[in-house]
Design an enzyme around this catalytic site. Structure first.
Site, PDB file in Angstrom:
ATOM      1  N   HIS A  22       3.944  -0.013   1.999  1.00 32.03           N
ATOM      2  CA  HIS A  22       3.994  -0.042   0.524  1.00 32.03           C
ATOM      3  C   HIS A  22       5.294  -0.678   0.034  1.00 32.03           C
ATOM      4  O   HIS A  22       5.916  -0.198  -0.924  1.00 32.03           O
ATOM      5  CB  HIS A  22       3.792   1.363  -0.071  1.00 32.03           C
ATOM      6  CG  HIS A  22       2.343   1.769  -0.048  1.00 32.03           C
ATOM      7  ND1 HIS A  22       1.422   1.291  -0.944  1.00 32.03           N
ATOM      8  CD2 HIS A  22       1.662   2.571   0.806  1.00 32.03           C
ATOM      9  CE1 HIS A  22       0.230   1.809  -0.661  1.00 32.03           C
ATOM     10  NE2 HIS A  22       0.350   2.582   0.409  1.00 32.03           N
ATOM     11  N   ASP A  24       5.377  -4.419   0.642  1.00 35.77           N
ATOM     12  CA  ASP A  24       5.113  -5.876   0.642  1.00 35.77           C
ATOM     13  C   ASP A  24       4.935  -6.420  -0.767  1.00 35.77           C
ATOM     14  O   ASP A  24       5.490  -7.465  -1.120  1.00 35.77           O
ATOM     15  CB  ASP A  24       3.941  -6.261   1.573  1.00 35.77           C
ATOM     16  CG  ASP A  24       2.590  -5.690   1.206  1.00 35.77           C
ATOM     17  OD1 ASP A  24       2.514  -4.731   0.393  1.00 35.77           O
ATOM     18  OD2 ASP A  24       1.577  -6.202   1.746  1.00 35.77           O
ATOM     19  N   ALA A  86     -10.764   1.553   8.783  1.00 34.95           N
ATOM     20  CA  ALA A  86     -10.030   2.428   9.700  1.00 34.95           C
ATOM     21  C   ALA A  86      -8.558   2.084   9.778  1.00 34.95           C
ATOM     22  O   ALA A  86      -7.843   2.618  10.607  1.00 34.95           O
ATOM     23  CB  ALA A  86     -10.654   2.387  11.076  1.00 34.95           C
ATOM     24  N   GLY A  87      -8.095   1.178   8.918  1.00 34.43           N
ATOM     25  CA  GLY A  87      -6.661   0.955   8.824  1.00 34.43           C
ATOM     26  C   GLY A  87      -6.125  -0.205   9.640  1.00 34.43           C
ATOM     27  O   GLY A  87      -4.924  -0.441   9.634  1.00 34.43           O
ATOM     28  N   SER A  90      -9.795  -4.783   8.766  1.00 39.12           N
ATOM     29  CA  SER A  90     -11.005  -5.543   9.046  1.00 39.12           C
ATOM     30  C   SER A  90     -11.199  -6.623   7.991  1.00 39.12           C
ATOM     31  O   SER A  90     -11.681  -7.722   8.298  1.00 39.12           O
ATOM     32  CB  SER A  90     -12.219  -4.614   9.078  1.00 39.12           C
ATOM     33  OG  SER A  90     -12.285  -3.871   7.883  1.00 39.12           O
ATOM     34  N   SER A  91     -10.801  -6.354   6.752  1.00 38.59           N
ATOM     35  CA  SER A  91     -11.026  -7.353   5.702  1.00 38.59           C
ATOM     36  C   SER A  91     -10.127  -8.568   5.918  1.00 38.59           C
ATOM     37  O   SER A  91     -10.582  -9.710   5.783  1.00 38.59           O
ATOM     38  CB  SER A  91     -10.817  -6.749   4.321  1.00 38.59           C
ATOM     39  OG  SER A  91      -9.531  -6.188   4.213  1.00 38.59           O
ATOM     40  N   GLU A 119      -8.819 -11.579  -1.250  1.00 43.69           N
ATOM     41  CA  GLU A 119      -9.000 -10.121  -1.146  1.00 43.69           C
ATOM     42  C   GLU A 119      -8.821  -9.463  -2.519  1.00 43.69           C
ATOM     43  O   GLU A 119      -9.583  -8.574  -2.907  1.00 43.69           O
ATOM     44  CB  GLU A 119      -8.023  -9.525  -0.124  1.00 43.69           C
ATOM     45  CG  GLU A 119      -8.050  -8.010  -0.105  1.00 43.69           C
ATOM     46  CD  GLU A 119      -8.130  -7.373   1.273  1.00 43.69           C
ATOM     47  OE1 GLU A 119      -7.924  -8.062   2.273  1.00 43.69           O
ATOM     48  OE2 GLU A 119      -8.407  -6.158   1.316  1.00 43.69           O
ATOM     49  N   ASP A 131      -1.134  -8.070   5.391  1.00 45.95           N
ATOM     50  CA  ASP A 131      -2.243  -8.003   6.346  1.00 45.95           C
ATOM     51  C   ASP A 131      -2.757  -9.401   6.693  1.00 45.95           C
ATOM     52  O   ASP A 131      -2.997  -9.727   7.865  1.00 45.95           O
ATOM     53  CB  ASP A 131      -3.401  -7.177   5.769  1.00 45.95           C
ATOM     54  CG  ASP A 131      -2.978  -5.769   5.410  1.00 45.95           C
ATOM     55  OD1 ASP A 131      -1.887  -5.346   5.841  1.00 45.95           O
ATOM     56  OD2 ASP A 131      -3.734  -5.093   4.698  1.00 45.95           O
ATOM     57  N   TYR A 180      -4.321   2.964  -5.092  1.00 40.74           N
ATOM     58  CA  TYR A 180      -3.398   1.919  -4.610  1.00 40.74           C
ATOM     59  C   TYR A 180      -2.774   1.160  -5.798  1.00 40.74           C
ATOM     60  O   TYR A 180      -1.549   1.016  -5.885  1.00 40.74           O
ATOM     61  CB  TYR A 180      -4.157   0.954  -3.689  1.00 40.74           C
ATOM     62  CG  TYR A 180      -3.322  -0.149  -3.086  1.00 40.74           C
ATOM     63  CD1 TYR A 180      -2.827  -0.044  -1.789  1.00 40.74           C
ATOM     64  CD2 TYR A 180      -3.027  -1.318  -3.790  1.00 40.74           C
ATOM     65  CE1 TYR A 180      -2.062  -1.061  -1.216  1.00 40.74           C
ATOM     66  CE2 TYR A 180      -2.269  -2.333  -3.229  1.00 40.74           C
ATOM     67  CZ  TYR A 180      -1.799  -2.209  -1.950  1.00 40.74           C
ATOM     68  OH  TYR A 180      -1.045  -3.210  -1.386  1.00 40.74           O
TER      69      TYR A 180
HETATM   70  C1  GLA Z   1      -2.757  -2.382   2.444  1.00 40.35           C
HETATM   71  C2  GLA Z   1      -2.475  -3.708   1.731  1.00 40.35           C
HETATM   72  C3  GLA Z   1      -1.127  -4.281   2.169  1.00 40.35           C
HETATM   73  C4  GLA Z   1      -0.015  -3.236   2.057  1.00 40.35           C
HETATM   74  C5  GLA Z   1      -0.424  -1.916   2.714  1.00 40.35           C
HETATM   75  C6  GLA Z   1       0.589  -0.834   2.482  1.00 40.35           C
HETATM   76  O1  GLA Z   1      -2.923  -2.575   3.818  1.00 40.35           O
HETATM   77  O2  GLA Z   1      -3.490  -4.646   2.016  1.00 40.35           O
HETATM   78  O3  GLA Z   1      -0.833  -5.429   1.406  1.00 40.35           O
HETATM   79  O4  GLA Z   1       0.376  -3.062   0.721  1.00 40.35           O
HETATM   80  O5  GLA Z   1      -1.689  -1.463   2.233  1.00 40.35           O
HETATM   81  O6  GLA Z   1       1.782  -1.143   3.140  1.00 40.35           O
END
Ligand code: GLA
Length: 301
Positions: A22, A24, A86-87, A90-91, A119, A131, A180
């Protein structure tokens, strides 16, 4: 449309974020790595955008990235080893795979930015660039120290003896259903508690990189624990189930440290584990563990 359209192929990895959560979208520094789970796509020109996939809901992403890149509609086939929601992004893997298949000539940073915009458009979530950047430009054997304000980055060697473990909490969520955007607004407005997380997390990224270069794995683990506490208490993106899973990982044999990873509000945790003790670690956490190694992205030179 040609009668026998040419088929193109693309492939891109999922990612983990070692530390720098959190920050970026506020121009902070982050330390993600691409990992060895891939999404593969193939396709050809068609009258309209369509997708055949073993995962749900990819059409909006594929169309959005195609439009960002100014491409004609395509029929796209997707096959993915990156588990959805799942973190491990995938997107981002899907977006970057399509970009790499259709625009392999593009500059990697520009491709990552186009995928970030896609995205945002597909989901309405104002995600940062981490990401997509990690998936596009990740490097095998390394993490990426990325300055999200300038998109300058350095590769930092990541040792084989440290296993990257991702553990799915089973609490799945689509980012669009989480606060978010609200957290982003609060931080951008300078809320004191949210900013305490942001400032301390950026300091932890630098401390973690120094510890990584010095091979001080115990110190890296302590920084993960501090990051988790900050995300739980100051940024408030954890959940009771995630906290319990993180604490279970902390106490497991062979674990240097663990924390919630990615956007939060469920999803996965990251643990760094002594590679020679992963068996004991897996038995102790009693949930499926995805053991990952670092990997190359499609735009890596
Ligand atoms: C998601 C968002 C990223 C980042 C993280 C938190 O993965 O896609 O850009 O903000 O949350 O660090």
């Amino acid at each position: 449309m040609p009668s026998n359209p040419t088929t193109w192929h693309g492939r891109a990895p999922g990612r983990v974020n070692l530390i720098g959560e959190h920050v970026d979208y506020l121009g902070g520094v982050v330390l993600p790595a691409a990992v060895d789970r891939f999404t593969e796509v193939s396709g050809h020109v068609a009258e309209r955008w369509s997708i055949t996939s073993d995962v749900q809901g990819g059409l909006a992403y594929v169309r959005a990235v195609g439009e960002e890149l100014g491409l004609e509609p395509q029929a796209v086939n997707v096959s993915s080893q990156v588990p959805p929601n799942a973190g491990i992004s995938s997107s981002a893997a899907l977006l970057v795979a399509v970009a790499a298949g259709l625009r392999p000539d593009m500059e990697g940073r520009q491709a990552a930015l186009a995928c970030q915009r896609a995205e945002q458009k597909a989901t309405g979530v104002q995600v940062g660039v981490m990401d997509q950047f990690a998936s596009a430009l990740g490097r095998r054997g390394c993490a990426l120290l990325l300055d999200c304000a300038t998109l300058e980055y350095q590769v930092v060697p990541f040792p084989d003896e440290v296993a990257i473990a991702v553990i799915d909490s089973g609490e799945h969520r689509a980012l669009a259903d989480t606060p978010y955007n609200q957290r982003r607004r609060e931080a951008e407005a300078g809320d004191a508690r949210r900013m305490r997380h942001v400032d301390s997390e950026i300091a932890r990224v630098h401390a973690f990189v120094a510890a990584l270069r010095a091979r001080e794995f115990g110190l890296m683990g302590s920084l993960l624990k501090e990051s988790h506490a900050s995300l739980r208490d100051d940024f408030e993106v954890s959940t009771p189930a995630i906290d319990a899973l993180v604490e279970c990982a902390w106490s497991a044999d062979g674990c240097y440290g663990a924390r919630i990873m990615g956007a939060g509000f469920g999803g996965s945790i990251l643990a760094l584990v002594d590679r020679s003790r992963t068996g004991a670690f897996e038995r102790a956490v009693r949930r499926p563990v995805l053991l990952c190694a670092t990997a190359d992205g499609p735009y890596t030179q």
